[in-house]
Design an enzyme around this catalytic site. Structure first.
Site, PDB file in Angstrom:
ATOM      1  N   ASN A   9       1.106  -1.155  -0.184  1.00  0.00           N
ATOM      2  CA  ASN A   9       0.054  -0.257   0.203  1.00  0.00           C
ATOM      3  C   ASN A   9       1.005   1.181  -0.042  1.00  0.00           C
ATOM      4  OD1 ASN A   9      -1.768   1.985   0.638  1.00  0.00           O
ATOM      5  ND2 ASN A   9      -2.291   1.279   2.776  1.00  0.00           N
ATOM      6  N   TRP A  10       1.015   1.853  -1.255  1.00  0.00           N
ATOM      7  CA  TRP A  10       1.936   2.997  -1.228  1.00  0.00           C
ATOM      8  C   TRP A  10       1.442   4.190  -0.636  1.00  0.00           C
ATOM      9  CZ3 TRP A  10       3.714   2.783  -7.167  1.00  0.00           C
ATOM     10  CH2 TRP A  10       4.300   1.422  -7.356  1.00  0.00           C
ATOM     11  N   LYS A  11       0.057   4.393  -0.284  1.00  0.00           N
ATOM     12  CA  LYS A  11      -0.555   5.447   0.265  1.00  0.00           C
ATOM     13  C   LYS A  11      -0.473   6.677  -0.584  1.00  0.00           C
ATOM     14  CE  LYS A  11      -0.166   3.263   4.659  1.00  0.00           C
ATOM     15  NZ  LYS A  11      -0.021   3.319   6.268  1.00  0.00           N
ATOM     16  N   HIS A  96      -9.459   1.111   4.679  1.00  0.00           N
ATOM     17  CA  HIS A  96      -8.158   1.257   5.473  1.00  0.00           C
ATOM     18  C   HIS A  96      -8.311   2.096   6.681  1.00  0.00           C
ATOM     19  CE1 HIS A  96      -3.986   2.397   6.499  1.00  0.00           C
ATOM     20  NE2 HIS A  96      -3.781   1.416   6.019  1.00  0.00           N
ATOM     21  N   GLU A  98      -6.893   4.543   7.780  1.00  0.00           N
ATOM     22  CA  GLU A  98      -6.615   6.118   7.446  1.00  0.00           C
ATOM     23  C   GLU A  98      -7.909   6.785   6.785  1.00  0.00           C
ATOM     24  OE1 GLU A  98      -2.747   5.422   5.627  1.00  0.00           O
ATOM     25  OE2 GLU A  98      -2.084   5.018   7.358  1.00  0.00           O
ATOM     26  N   GLU A 168      -5.018  -4.818  10.579  1.00  0.00           N
ATOM     27  CA  GLU A 168      -4.175  -3.679  10.730  1.00  0.00           C
ATOM     28  C   GLU A 168      -4.595  -3.081  11.918  1.00  0.00           C
ATOM     29  OE1 GLU A 168      -2.356  -2.777   6.823  1.00  0.00           O
ATOM     30  OE2 GLU A 168      -4.015  -1.633   7.292  1.00  0.00           O
ATOM     31  N   GLY A 174       2.655   2.378  10.666  1.00  0.00           N
ATOM     32  CA  GLY A 174       3.562   3.561  10.540  1.00  0.00           C
ATOM     33  C   GLY A 174       4.142   4.014  12.010  1.00  0.00           C
ATOM     34  N   SER A 214       3.435  -1.790  10.439  1.00  0.00           N
ATOM     35  CA  SER A 214       5.031  -1.852  10.575  1.00  0.00           C
ATOM     36  C   SER A 214       5.574  -3.521  10.237  1.00  0.00           C
ATOM     37  CB  SER A 214       5.188  -1.357  11.863  1.00  0.00           C
ATOM     38  OG  SER A 214       4.926  -0.420  12.142  1.00  0.00           O
TER      39      SER A 214
END
Ligand code: PGA
Length: 251
Positions: A9-11, A96, A98, A168, A174, A214
């Site tokens: 997942n490159w975000k 996700h 976020e 997650e 992160g 992570s």
């Protein structure tokens, strides 16, 4: 038999040229991976067409990071599932943390998104996970169970074949803090039980459940050795082709 998947997942990272370069490096290095591990990359929307081109001839699958909850029309700024398919995606990540935290993504909205994605022929990587406060209150099993029931119980056993779950823990994303292999495994086993209750043992056994938060080359091996952890959803470490591939080699 369930699939092992490592998804990056490159975000909101990389420009288009940087993304193409990263995708090419991943495609090149993926040639040495065992055939039972599927690699997926999820770049930003702007990169999808170019990254699809960069991945041509490789077995690396392309994913979006989100999709609209409407089919098409006057929804400025949104990207539809048909657009994703036409850009070369075979997956989309949904839910996700976020998106849940910063963009008001609710379970109800996720049901609409999953419906549209499956109808368009996309596979879905559905993210679930508790935040730090919920973990500290000992509510992690309850939170994750509720997220799974709210969204996935709206679908059929046949549809589950196109759905991957990603656990997650928000406190591990992160932050450099990884859930221990035991902490991750007990939630993964719980998710599989919740799926079994509704869809039966065969479907639960066949569902790929990824760990995210992570995950890196140094801890992937221990995590992936757990019986209910079938791969990873990788953020930071997916931005370096060598690290991403090293994680996939941890099986
Ligand atoms: P991280 O992100 O690997 O950078 O913790 C994982 C994710 O959010 O998917």
């Amino acid at each position: 038999m369930r699939k092992f998947i490592v998804a990056g997942n490159w975000k909101m990272n990389t420009t288009v040229p940087q993304g193409v370069e990263l995708a090419k490096a991943v495609a090149e290095k993926s040639k040495e991976l065992p055939a039972n591990v599927e690699l997926v990359v999820a770049p930003p929307f702007t990169h999808l067409v170019c990254v699809a081109d960069a991945l041509k001839g490789s077995k690396v699958a392309l994913s979006a990071q989100n999709c609209a909850d409407k089919e098409k029309g006057a929804y400025t700024g949104e990207v539809s599932v048909d657009m994703l398919v036409s850009a070369g995606c075979s997956y989309t990540i949904l839910g996700h943390s976020e998106r849940r935290q910063y963009y008001g993504e609710t379970d109800a909205k996720l049901v609409e998104k999953v419906k549209l994605a499956l109808a368009a022929g996309l596979k879905v990587i559905l993210c679930v996970g508790e935040n730090l406060e919920e973990r500290e209150a000992g509510r992690h099993f309850a939170v994750v169970t509720e997220q799974i029931k709210n969204v996935l119980y709206q679908f059929s056993a046949a549809e589950m074949a196109s759905i991957v779950v990603a656990y997650e823990p928000v406190w591990a994303i992160g932050t450099g803090k990884t859930a221990s292999a035991e902490q991750a495994e007990e939630i993964h086993a719980c998710i599989r039980n919740v799926l079994e209750e509704k869809f039966g043992k065969a479907v639960a056994d066949d569902t790929t459940i990824l760990y995210g938060g992570s995950c890196k080359p140094s801890n992937a091996k221990e995590l992936f050795a757990q019986p209910d952890i079938d791969g990873g959803l990788i953020g930071g470490a997916a931005l370096k082709a060598d690290d991403f591939i090293a994680i996939a080699e941890s099986f």
